[in-house]
Design a protein around this motif. Structure first.
Motif, PDB file in Angstrom:
ATOM      1  N   THR A  67     -23.164 -46.374 -67.635  1.00 28.60           N
ATOM      2  CA  THR A  67     -23.714 -45.210 -66.939  1.00 28.60           C
ATOM      3  C   THR A  67     -22.664 -44.428 -66.171  1.00 28.60           C
ATOM      4  OG1 THR A  67     -24.312 -46.616 -65.049  1.00 28.60           O
ATOM      5  CG2 THR A  67     -25.996 -46.263 -66.745  1.00 28.60           C
ATOM      6  N   SER A  68     -21.491 -45.010 -65.959  1.00 24.71           N
ATOM      7  CA  SER A  68     -20.420 -44.295 -65.265  1.00 24.71           C
ATOM      8  C   SER A  68     -19.572 -43.459 -66.205  1.00 24.71           C
ATOM      9  CB  SER A  68     -19.509 -45.290 -64.526  1.00 24.71           C
ATOM     10  OG  SER A  68     -20.217 -45.989 -63.534  1.00 24.71           O
ATOM     11  N   LEU A  69     -19.715 -43.702 -67.512  1.00 28.09           N
ATOM     12  CA  LEU A  69     -18.889 -43.015 -68.500  1.00 28.09           C
ATOM     13  C   LEU A  69     -19.791 -42.199 -69.424  1.00 28.09           C
ATOM     14  CD1 LEU A  69     -16.536 -45.981 -69.483  1.00 28.09           C
ATOM     15  CD2 LEU A  69     -16.100 -44.190 -67.801  1.00 28.09           C
ATOM     16  N   GLY A  70     -19.600 -40.894 -69.449  1.00 29.09           N
ATOM     17  CA  GLY A  70     -20.413 -40.047 -70.316  1.00 29.09           C
ATOM     18  C   GLY A  70     -21.730 -39.675 -69.663  1.00 29.09           C
ATOM     19  N   GLY A  71     -22.469 -38.790 -70.307  1.00 28.70           N
ATOM     20  CA  GLY A  71     -23.712 -38.278 -69.758  1.00 28.70           C
ATOM     21  C   GLY A  71     -24.931 -38.917 -70.379  1.00 28.70           C
TER      22      GLY A  71
END
Length: 373
Positions: free
Chosen positions: A80-84
């Motif tokens: 959830t911290s990388l990408g949308g």
């Protein structure tokens, strides 16, 4: 209780000995496929595909297993911290379609702050979980078929929509592990199954009670799982000898260096793993048959259940009695240990391993006649 038994795919490499050895195995596509096919044939219910900068990309690895597996579920990291959330919703729907409904997702908001910074993420520990909450709100609505407008502190989307639905409705099941208060709050609000690393049963019971109570405040229920290594041999002595052999190539300097690195991390789960042994070789059995030797030099899950089949099965049942219904297991090397655990322990857990247990076997051409007579 019906238990789900998952195995682990070593996408950063495999070995017979922790630390420096001459027996390392590269995580080639061919080797990972071999483990996946073997695990499916043996009757494992799922495979955890891990994430991290030293791992192969979990989504690409999962996609590579589509043509060689038919039944086993794949537990893939959702970072959830990388990408949308919108692109990942499309990815999840696409992969679930390709797997015909066999996709599970392991929500990973955190990890090593230094590693995340290298990937461009500068959020603090609690901020990562707050951002994950916004992410999952959007992600769930998209996979439910909504057109989403969302304006949060960390994420914003306008007229966002996912056009291709997953097989599993409303979305593939969400798994998650985290030991901080922020993590427990996220689990209570969003996930289907909470995974804890292998801590002593009393500590696991407290975590289960806390997550269960927080989920009840949201009128939700959560399932529970345990992530732990296994070292199972036909006798107790053999199992403990192989446990000690696994770390026989590790020096005190190796341990000190690893523990210093882990101490810099803001992961509460990692802090709890380190506290079990304090970096000391003489304090590794932290509960009956629960051995913390792996955590001397390995981040993440650092404990193993060690013993003969009956003992390990009994220890797993102790966790099951607390409410654990899913065990995510691993062992070094992962190919051989997947076979060994299934052959020795599956029958004691009420699972059917694909073996010829009880039949006469010599590997010769006339085994069937010998068995019949």
């Amino acid at each position: 209780m019906s238990l789900d038994i998952f195995w682990f795919l070593p996408t950063s490499g495999d070995t017979r000995y922790l630390g420096t050895s001459d027996f390392g195995r590269e995580p080639t596509s061919e080797y990972l496929r071999q483990i996946a096919i073997t695990s499916e044939n043996l009757g494992y219910d799922g495979l955890l595909i891990p994430t991290g900068s030293s791992c192969l990309d979990p989504w690409v690895v999962a996609a590579s297993l589509i043509p060689v597996t038919q039944r086993i579920k794949l537990l893939v990291a959702l970072r959830t911290s990388l990408g949308g959330p919108a692109p990942s919703a499309r990815q999840a729907a696409t992969l679930d379609q390709a797997l015909h409904g066999r996709l599970l997702l392991n929500v990973v908001p955190g990890g090593d702050a230094a590693e995340l910074a290298a990937d461009g993420v500068q959020l603090s520990h609690d901020e990562r979980y707050a951002a994950a909450d916004e992410y999952l709100q959007i992600w769930k609505r998209l996979l439910s078929g909504e057109t989403v407008d969302f304006d949060g502190k960390y994420l914003s989307v306008k007229q966002s929509r996912n056009y291709h639905a997953p097989v599993q409705k409303p979305w593939p099941p969400l798994y998650f592990g985290g030991s901080s208060e922020a993590a427990h709050n996220l689990a209570a609000r969003h996930v289907d199954a909470y995974l804890t690393w292998g801590e002593p049963p009393a500590a696991v019971a407290r975590k289960i009670a806390d997550v269960r109570a927080r989920a009840a405040q949201h009128n939700r229920t959560v399932r529970f799982g345990l992530r732990v290594h296994v070292i199972v041999r036909e006798t107790e002595d053999e199992a403990w000898q192989d446990a000690h052999r696994l770390i026989s190539h590790i020096t005190d300097e190796d341990i000190a260096r690893a523990q210093q690195n882990y101490a810099k991390m803001d992961s509460v789960g990692q802090q709890r793993m380190a506290a079990l042994h304090g970096g000391q070789r003489n304090k590794l059995e932290v509960a009956p048959n629960l051995w913390a030797g792996v955590g001397l030099v390995r981040g993440g899950a650092g404990t193993s259940l060690v013993g003969d089949p009956q003992t390990v099965a009994a220890r797993l049942q102790e966790y099951a009695d607390l409410g654990i219904d899913t065990f995510v297991l691993s062992g070094y090397p992962h190919l051989e240990e997947a076979i060994r655990f299934a052959e020795l322990v599956f029958p004691l857990l009420g699972k059917t391993a694909v073996t010829t247990r009880g039949q006469a076997q010599t590997g010769g051409a006339f085994d069937r006649r010998v068995a019949q007579e």
